[in-house]
Design an enzyme around this catalytic site. Structure first.
Site, PDB file in Angstrom:
ATOM      1  N   GLY A  59       2.737   2.355  11.115  1.00  0.00           N
ATOM      2  CA  GLY A  59       3.600   3.524  11.043  1.00  0.00           C
ATOM      3  C   GLY A  59       4.255   3.896  12.357  1.00  0.00           C
TER       4      GLY A  59
ATOM      5  N   GLU B 259      -5.161  -5.249  10.537  1.00  0.00           N
ATOM      6  CA  GLU B 259      -4.151  -4.215  10.753  1.00  0.00           C
ATOM      7  C   GLU B 259      -4.366  -3.583  12.126  1.00  0.00           C
ATOM      8  OE1 GLU B 259      -4.529  -0.872   8.187  1.00  0.00           O
ATOM      9  OE2 GLU B 259      -6.669  -0.744   8.535  1.00  0.00           O
TER      10      GLU B 259
ATOM     11  N   HIS C 142      -9.337   0.842   5.156  1.00  0.00           N
ATOM     12  CA  HIS C 142      -8.051   1.003   5.842  1.00  0.00           C
ATOM     13  C   HIS C 142      -8.234   1.941   7.036  1.00  0.00           C
ATOM     14  CE1 HIS C 142      -3.879   2.231   6.576  1.00  0.00           C
ATOM     15  NE2 HIS C 142      -3.526   1.115   5.953  1.00  0.00           N
TER      16      HIS C 142
ATOM     17  N   SER D 147       3.490  -2.381  10.355  1.00  0.00           N
ATOM     18  CA  SER D 147       4.955  -2.273  10.445  1.00  0.00           C
ATOM     19  C   SER D 147       5.649  -3.559  10.009  1.00  0.00           C
ATOM     20  CB  SER D 147       5.385  -1.876  11.868  1.00  0.00           C
ATOM     21  OG  SER D 147       4.946  -0.572  12.180  1.00  0.00           O
TER      22      SER D 147
ATOM     23  N   GLY E 124       3.083  -1.204   4.257  1.00  0.00           N
ATOM     24  CA  GLY E 124       3.057   0.221   3.985  1.00  0.00           C
ATOM     25  C   GLY E 124       4.416   0.734   3.562  1.00  0.00           C
ATOM     26  N   GLY E 125       5.123   1.377   4.486  1.00  0.00           N
ATOM     27  CA  GLY E 125       6.390   2.039   4.170  1.00  0.00           C
ATOM     28  C   GLY E 125       7.417   1.170   3.482  1.00  0.00           C
TER      29      GLY E 125
ATOM     30  N   ASN F  87       0.854  -1.182   0.000  1.00  0.00           N
ATOM     31  CA  ASN F  87       0.000   0.000   0.000  1.00  0.00           C
ATOM     32  C   ASN F  87       0.893   1.237   0.000  1.00  0.00           C
ATOM     33  OD1 ASN F  87      -1.895   2.005   0.407  1.00  0.00           O
ATOM     34  ND2 ASN F  87      -2.275   1.478   2.558  1.00  0.00           N
ATOM     35  N   TRP F  88       0.928   1.928  -1.131  1.00  0.00           N
ATOM     36  CA  TRP F  88       1.816   3.086  -1.259  1.00  0.00           C
ATOM     37  C   TRP F  88       1.260   4.351  -0.620  1.00  0.00           C
ATOM     38  CZ3 TRP F  88       4.102   3.054  -6.930  1.00  0.00           C
ATOM     39  CH2 TRP F  88       4.987   1.977  -7.039  1.00  0.00           C
ATOM     40  N   LYS F  89       0.001   4.311  -0.218  1.00  0.00           N
ATOM     41  CA  LYS F  89      -0.622   5.476   0.406  1.00  0.00           C
ATOM     42  C   LYS F  89      -0.462   6.701  -0.520  1.00  0.00           C
ATOM     43  CE  LYS F  89       0.044   3.275   4.821  1.00  0.00           C
ATOM     44  NZ  LYS F  89       0.274   3.429   6.281  1.00  0.00           N
TER      45      LYS F  89
END
Length: 249
Positions: free
Chosen positions: A173, A167, A95, A213, A234-235, A9-11
């Site tokens: 994050g 999640e 999300h 994470s 995510g990141g 998920n690149w947000k």
């Protein structure tokens, strides 16, 4: 056996040019990764570039949201038919950031999920609890409520086509990660809710991803839990080498 789904998920990150550059590095790193389904969900503005970049591969492209209507006066929304026509196959729904910042509710999650299915998209439906819920021993109750309002309204035929992502909001994050045992126990509880509503066959078949994470150094141990059927990253999904390392756990 459930085939793992490794989703990124690149947000709200990357431009179309950066998207193309990502896939130029990423594709060679996962070209032999047939053990799982790879889905990358960039922002709407990058979907066309992503679809072009993965053409001829097994990598799938997903969106981060979908409107609940086919068309109409819904400023800022993008419909299922629009995504489908672009070559998008998956969509993240519900999300925690959508719930927190844009007032997404379990009821709208259900509407978006039904719309995604109607227009040929695979929904990745997110559920998860806050830190206060976890510390207060309310995790299962919160997840059961989200399940009942946001997922249980599907028919058995519809449910068979979705993916669930757990999640824990407190781990997104923050650098905090649920231990593999906590994640597996929570996945087991979600699967139990599925069994009660849709039956054993559906519970055995549904894929439940972990998101919170996830990084290269914890992906292998998370994926070693039989209840965890993949990850929503995510990141760490923004870097091609990092995400490829997770995919190739």
């Amino acid at each position: 056996m459930r085939k793992p789904v490794m989703a990124g998920n690149w947000k709200m990150y990357k431009t179309p040019a950066e998207t193309i550059a990502f896939f130029e590095k990423f594709r060679p790193l996962v070209e032999k990764s047939s053990h799982c389904e790879i889905v990358i969900c960039p922002p709407f503005t990058n979907l066309a570039a992503a679809v072009d970049a993965v053409r001829g591969t097994s990598i799938r492209v997903g969106a981060q949201n979908v409107g609940w209507a086919k068309e109409g006066a819904f400023t800022g929304e993008v419909s299922g038919p629009m995504l489908n026509a672009m070559g998008v196959s998956h969509v993240i729904i519900g999300h925690s950031e959508r719930r927190q910042y844009f007032n997404e509710t379990d009821e709208t999650v259900l509407k978006r999920t039904q719309a995604a299915l109607e227009f040929g998209l695979t929904p990745i439906v997110c559920v998860g609890e806050l830190l206060a819920d976890r510390e207060g021993g309310r995790t299962e109750a919160v997840l059961a409520g989200q399940f009942q309002k946001g997922i249980a309204g599907l028919t058995e035929q519809q449910f068979a086509k979705i993916v669930i992502a757990y999640e824990p909001v407190w781990a997104i994050g923050t650098g905090k990660t649920a231990t593999p045992e906590i994640a597996a126990d929570t996945h087991r509880a979600i699967r139990g809710q599925v069994r009660e509503k849709f039956g054993k066959e559906a519970a055995d078949a549904v894929r439940i991803l972990y998101g919170g994470s996830v990084k290269p150094d914890n992906a292998k141990v998370l994926m070693g839990q039989p209840e965890i059927d993949g990850v929503l990253v995510g990141g760490a999904a923004l870097d091609p080498v990092s995400f490829a390392s997770i995919v190739n756990f």
